[in-house]
Design a protein around this motif. Sequence first.
Motif, mmCIF file in Angstrom:
data_model
loop_
_atom_site.group_PDB
_atom_site.id
_atom_site.type_symbol
_atom_site.label_atom_id
_atom_site.label_comp_id
_atom_site.label_asym_id
_atom_site.label_seq_id
_atom_site.Cartn_x
_atom_site.Cartn_y
_atom_site.Cartn_z
ATOM 1 N N MET A 50 0.839 -1.358 -0.070
ATOM 2 C CA MET A 50 -0.126 0.022 -0.021
ATOM 3 C C MET A 50 0.919 1.265 0.059
ATOM 4 O O MET A 50 0.358 2.307 -0.422
ATOM 5 C CB MET A 50 -1.015 -0.238 1.425
ATOM 6 N N THR A 177 -7.289 3.482 1.547
ATOM 7 C CA THR A 177 -7.013 3.092 -0.020
ATOM 8 C C THR A 177 -6.968 4.325 -1.004
ATOM 9 O O THR A 177 -6.584 4.304 -2.076
ATOM 10 C CB THR A 177 -7.762 2.010 -0.238
ATOM 11 N N HIS A 180 -5.545 8.012 1.455
ATOM 12 C CA HIS A 180 -3.968 7.788 1.815
ATOM 13 C C HIS A 180 -3.957 8.240 3.332
ATOM 14 O O HIS A 180 -2.963 9.176 3.770
ATOM 15 C CB HIS A 180 -3.034 8.316 1.231
ATOM 16 N N GLU A 270 -2.871 -8.045 1.788
ATOM 17 C CA GLU A 270 -2.158 -6.569 1.480
ATOM 18 C C GLU A 270 -2.251 -6.005 0.078
ATOM 19 O O GLU A 270 -2.545 -4.980 -0.345
ATOM 20 C CB GLU A 270 -0.780 -6.397 2.188
ATOM 21 N N MET A 274 -5.235 -3.024 -2.971
ATOM 22 C CA MET A 274 -4.785 -2.111 -3.941
ATOM 23 C C MET A 274 -5.965 -2.211 -4.825
ATOM 24 O O MET A 274 -6.062 -0.999 -5.573
ATOM 25 C CB MET A 274 -3.669 -2.518 -4.779
#
Length: 276
Positions: A50, A177, A180, A270, A274
């Motif tokens: 990320m 996501t 941020h 993880e 995305m």
Amino acid sequence: MKRTRDDILKVDVDQEYLDQHIDSFRDGIEHILTIDPTLKEIIEHSPFTMFLKENVAKDSMDLYFNKLAGSIISQQISGAAAKNIRGRIVDMFDGTFPNYQTLHETFQDSKKKQAFKECGLSQRKLMYIESLVGYFFNNEDSIKDLFAFADDDKIIEELVANIKGIGPWSAKMFLVTGLHRLNVFAAEDLGIARGCSRYLEQRPEILKKLHSKRTLIKKSKIKHKSFKWKIHDEDVVELCGDLFSPHRTLFMFVLWRMSDTNMEVVINNEKRFMSK
């Protein structure tokens, strides 16, 4: 001689590892390892997808819509199933996930709307996507201002109130996501609860301090049949996260890593972040 910030980071974390990540990640690592140096090994296990420089997309309304739509699509199904549905939608729109303007037009045509649903969406999820499309299409300017200027709690409140299918957890994940944000913590998440349980099991002195700080008991809603880990009350998990403020987002990822003994499974999860 007084050590500089970079000197501290070079001692604590491999510089090549740090350089793969965005600057805010470096700040977060410094802060977290100042609080708890024992987390170094789990942090350095592998890069945090990320926060890699190559993965941080430029903010835009289309990005925000994409992330929220992805969150709706992935609800209560496996990562593979969500990927397949998303792939069919992309194929339907010539290789690109549609923006809210395109879907607003699509939903005006009953046949196109049905074709979109047949990409693998349930009737309920179709309704959720329609709600999301309507919210973005009719409120562009106010949404831009909301995401640019409002604090995290206000954004969560607005998203939950205006988009069907987006609850507090989904809104928090969007803060991570899509926007941020660096100080997000989802104490209600199963993985966070399990990771926190293992974190505190190894650090009884911290657990004792957290209990001494409790002001309002907030029972966890998480249920499980396994007795391999202890479910702490949600306010205790929240207090644990607060120890690492204003970098609770990164600590949340650390707890996800601690939640499973199979690190490869965690790393794959993880990476799936995305697409949300």
